[in-house]
Design a protein around this motif. Structure first.
Motif, PDB file in Angstrom:
ATOM      1  N   ALA A   1      95.623  34.528   7.965  1.00 38.25           N
ATOM      2  CA  ALA A   1      96.108  35.791   8.526  1.00 38.25           C
ATOM      3  C   ALA A   1      95.886  36.943   7.553  1.00 38.25           C
ATOM      4  O   ALA A   1      95.475  38.040   7.956  1.00 38.25           O
ATOM      5  N   TRP A   2      96.142  36.725   6.263  1.00 33.64           N
ATOM      6  CA  TRP A   2      95.890  37.768   5.262  1.00 33.64           C
ATOM      7  C   TRP A   2      94.410  38.120   5.200  1.00 33.64           C
ATOM      8  O   TRP A   2      94.037  39.284   5.093  1.00 33.64           O
ATOM      9  N   THR A   3      93.568  37.095   5.261  1.00 33.85           N
ATOM     10  CA  THR A   3      92.125  37.344   5.229  1.00 33.85           C
ATOM     11  C   THR A   3      91.701  38.205   6.407  1.00 33.85           C
ATOM     12  O   THR A   3      90.977  39.189   6.250  1.00 33.85           O
ATOM     13  N   TYR A   4      92.146  37.836   7.597  1.00 35.02           N
ATOM     14  CA  TYR A   4      91.775  38.605   8.794  1.00 35.02           C
ATOM     15  C   TYR A   4      92.355  40.010   8.766  1.00 35.02           C
ATOM     16  O   TYR A   4      91.726  40.952   9.242  1.00 35.02           O
ATOM     17  N   LEU A   5      93.545  40.161   8.215  1.00 36.07           N
ATOM     18  CA  LEU A   5      94.152  41.482   8.116  1.00 36.07           C
ATOM     19  C   LEU A   5      93.303  42.402   7.253  1.00 36.07           C
ATOM     20  O   LEU A   5      92.975  43.527   7.651  1.00 36.07           O
ATOM     21  N   VAL A   6      92.918  41.916   6.088  1.00 39.05           N
ATOM     22  CA  VAL A   6      92.133  42.747   5.173  1.00 39.05           C
ATOM     23  C   VAL A   6      90.755  43.038   5.769  1.00 39.05           C
ATOM     24  O   VAL A   6      90.280  44.181   5.722  1.00 39.05           O
ATOM     25  N   VAL A   7      90.114  42.048   6.355  1.00 41.67           N
ATOM     26  CA  VAL A   7      88.787  42.263   6.960  1.00 41.67           C
ATOM     27  C   VAL A   7      88.868  43.255   8.111  1.00 41.67           C
ATOM     28  O   VAL A   7      88.023  44.149   8.238  1.00 41.67           O
ATOM     29  N   SER A   8      89.876  43.142   8.940  1.00 38.97           N
ATOM     30  CA  SER A   8      90.000  44.092  10.056  1.00 38.97           C
ATOM     31  C   SER A   8      90.265  45.507   9.552  1.00 38.97           C
ATOM     32  O   SER A   8      89.787  46.477  10.144  1.00 38.97           O
ATOM     33  N   GLU A   9      91.002  45.630   8.456  1.00 35.11           N
ATOM     34  CA  GLU A   9      91.227  46.958   7.888  1.00 35.11           C
ATOM     35  C   GLU A   9      89.961  47.504   7.230  1.00 35.11           C
ATOM     36  O   GLU A   9      89.765  48.709   7.178  1.00 35.11           O
ATOM     37  N   LEU A  10      89.112  46.616   6.724  1.00 35.23           N
ATOM     38  CA  LEU A  10      87.836  47.068   6.168  1.00 35.23           C
ATOM     39  C   LEU A  10      86.946  47.658   7.257  1.00 35.23           C
ATOM     40  O   LEU A  10      86.220  48.622   7.028  1.00 35.23           O
ATOM     41  N   ILE A  11      87.010  47.071   8.434  1.00 40.76           N
ATOM     42  CA  ILE A  11      86.114  47.471   9.518  1.00 40.76           C
ATOM     43  C   ILE A  11      86.590  48.737  10.215  1.00 40.76           C
ATOM     44  O   ILE A  11      85.820  49.680  10.374  1.00 40.76           O
TER      45      ILE A  11
ATOM     46  N   GLU B   1      94.200  53.392   7.216  1.00 40.06           N
ATOM     47  CA  GLU B   1      95.240  53.078   6.238  1.00 40.06           C
ATOM     48  C   GLU B   1      95.239  51.585   6.006  1.00 40.06           C
ATOM     49  O   GLU B   1      94.659  50.821   6.772  1.00 40.06           O
ATOM     50  N   GLY B   2      95.896  51.171   4.968  1.00 40.25           N
ATOM     51  CA  GLY B   2      96.061  49.750   4.704  1.00 40.25           C
ATOM     52  C   GLY B   2      95.322  49.305   3.460  1.00 40.25           C
ATOM     53  O   GLY B   2      94.566  50.053   2.842  1.00 40.25           O
ATOM     54  N   LEU B   3      95.547  48.055   3.096  1.00 38.48           N
ATOM     55  CA  LEU B   3      94.975  47.514   1.868  1.00 38.48           C
ATOM     56  C   LEU B   3      93.463  47.363   1.945  1.00 38.48           C
ATOM     57  O   LEU B   3      92.749  47.679   0.998  1.00 38.48           O
ATOM     58  N   GLY B   4      92.954  46.889   3.075  1.00 39.17           N
ATOM     59  CA  GLY B   4      91.509  46.752   3.238  1.00 39.17           C
ATOM     60  C   GLY B   4      90.800  48.089   3.200  1.00 39.17           C
ATOM     61  O   GLY B   4      89.714  48.229   2.616  1.00 39.17           O
ATOM     62  N   TYR B   5      91.400  49.090   3.796  1.00 36.71           N
ATOM     63  CA  TYR B   5      90.831  50.443   3.774  1.00 36.71           C
ATOM     64  C   TYR B   5      90.765  50.957   2.335  1.00 36.71           C
ATOM     65  O   TYR B   5      89.783  51.570   1.929  1.00 36.71           O
TER      66      TYR B   5
ATOM     67  N   LEU C   1      87.843  49.413   0.379  1.00 34.50           N
ATOM     68  CA  LEU C   1      86.584  50.061   0.736  1.00 34.50           C
ATOM     69  C   LEU C   1      86.491  51.461   0.135  1.00 34.50           C
ATOM     70  O   LEU C   1      85.446  51.861  -0.385  1.00 34.50           O
ATOM     71  N   LYS C   2      87.587  52.208   0.168  1.00 33.74           N
ATOM     72  CA  LYS C   2      87.618  53.554  -0.394  1.00 33.74           C
ATOM     73  C   LYS C   2      87.382  53.528  -1.901  1.00 33.74           C
ATOM     74  O   LYS C   2      86.577  54.308  -2.426  1.00 33.74           O
ATOM     75  N   PHE C   3      88.054  52.627  -2.596  1.00 39.19           N
ATOM     76  CA  PHE C   3      87.861  52.522  -4.048  1.00 39.19           C
ATOM     77  C   PHE C   3      86.445  52.076  -4.384  1.00 39.19           C
ATOM     78  O   PHE C   3      85.864  52.501  -5.374  1.00 39.19           O
ATOM     79  N   TYR C   4      85.868  51.220  -3.552  1.00 40.84           N
ATOM     80  CA  TYR C   4      84.492  50.766  -3.779  1.00 40.84           C
ATOM     81  C   TYR C   4      83.511  51.924  -3.605  1.00 40.84           C
ATOM     82  O   TYR C   4      82.599  52.095  -4.409  1.00 40.84           O
ATOM     83  N   ARG C   5      83.707  52.706  -2.561  1.00 44.32           N
ATOM     84  CA  ARG C   5      82.787  53.827  -2.289  1.00 44.32           C
ATOM     85  C   ARG C   5      82.800  54.871  -3.396  1.00 44.32           C
ATOM     86  O   ARG C   5      81.776  55.456  -3.720  1.00 44.32           O
ATOM     87  N   PHE C   6      83.972  55.108  -3.963  1.00 39.49           N
ATOM     88  CA  PHE C   6      84.098  56.148  -4.980  1.00 39.49           C
ATOM     89  C   PHE C   6      84.118  55.581  -6.405  1.00 39.49           C
ATOM     90  O   PHE C   6      84.553  56.249  -7.337  1.00 39.49           O
ATOM     91  N   VAL C   7      83.660  54.357  -6.556  1.00 42.63           N
ATOM     92  CA  VAL C   7      83.517  53.666  -7.835  1.00 42.63           C
ATOM     93  C   VAL C   7      84.788  53.796  -8.683  1.00 42.63           C
ATOM     94  O   VAL C   7      84.758  54.257  -9.823  1.00 42.63           O
TER      95      VAL C   7
ATOM     96  N   VAL D   1      90.579  46.649  -9.064  1.00 46.14           N
ATOM     97  CA  VAL D   1      91.064  45.471  -9.771  1.00 46.14           C
ATOM     98  C   VAL D   1      92.576  45.336  -9.589  1.00 46.14           C
ATOM     99  O   VAL D   1      93.091  44.243  -9.337  1.00 46.14           O
ATOM    100  N   ARG D   2      93.297  46.451  -9.702  1.00 44.69           N
ATOM    101  CA  ARG D   2      94.755  46.414  -9.504  1.00 44.69           C
ATOM    102  C   ARG D   2      95.101  45.965  -8.083  1.00 44.69           C
ATOM    103  O   ARG D   2      96.039  45.204  -7.871  1.00 44.69           O
ATOM    104  N   LEU D   3      94.330  46.446  -7.120  1.00 45.18           N
ATOM    105  CA  LEU D   3      94.571  46.055  -5.731  1.00 45.18           C
ATOM    106  C   LEU D   3      94.280  44.570  -5.539  1.00 45.18           C
ATOM    107  O   LEU D   3      95.023  43.878  -4.833  1.00 45.18           O
TER     108      LEU D   3
END
Length: 117
Positions: free
Chosen positions: A51-61, A65-69, A72-78, A84-86
């Motif tokens: 469930a945690w995996t699907y939650l994060v993946v769905s937020e990435l897509i 808002e949310g942890l997955g978002y 992706l935001k931290f990755y885009r802006f390096v 790492v903290r997340l």
């Protein structure tokens, strides 16, 4: 999975408890619950991990808002330190849930006496 574990409880246990005068609520609480608990805990832990995996993946897509978002935001802006903290936060949540399920499986979650006499 829970229903399957409850079905695996031997009928003899139920018959003996009714024969000894247990009411339906007592049979569920004292016989079914305790007999099925070891088999229920592990599937619940696995389902929580998925469930945690699907939650994060769905937020990435598709999320604003949310942890997955945030990943992706931290990755885009390096912003590697924040990423790492997340990731450590994900790990801590997973460890906490794993500890809770282990405690739940050991029987001490609901205050059951697990000390040897």
């Amino acid at each position: 999975m829970v229903a399957d574990e409850v079905r695996r409880v031997p009928q003899e246990l139920l018959q003996v408890s009714y024969t000894l005068g247990a009411r339906r609520g007592e049979v569920v609480r004292l016989v079914l619950w305790r007999a099925a608990m070891p088999g229920i805990s592990m599937p619940c832990a696995c389902a929580t991990a998925w469930a945690w995996t699907y939650l994060v993946v769905s937020e990435l897509i598709a999320a604003n808002e949310g942890l997955g978002y945030r990943v992706l935001k931290f990755y885009r802006f390096v912003q590697s330190p924040k990423n790492v903290r997340l990731s450590l936060c994900f790990g801590a949540i997973g460890l906490l849930l794993d500890c809770l399920f282990r405690k739940f499986n050991a029987g001490s979650f609901f205050g059951a006496d697990t000390t040897k006499r």
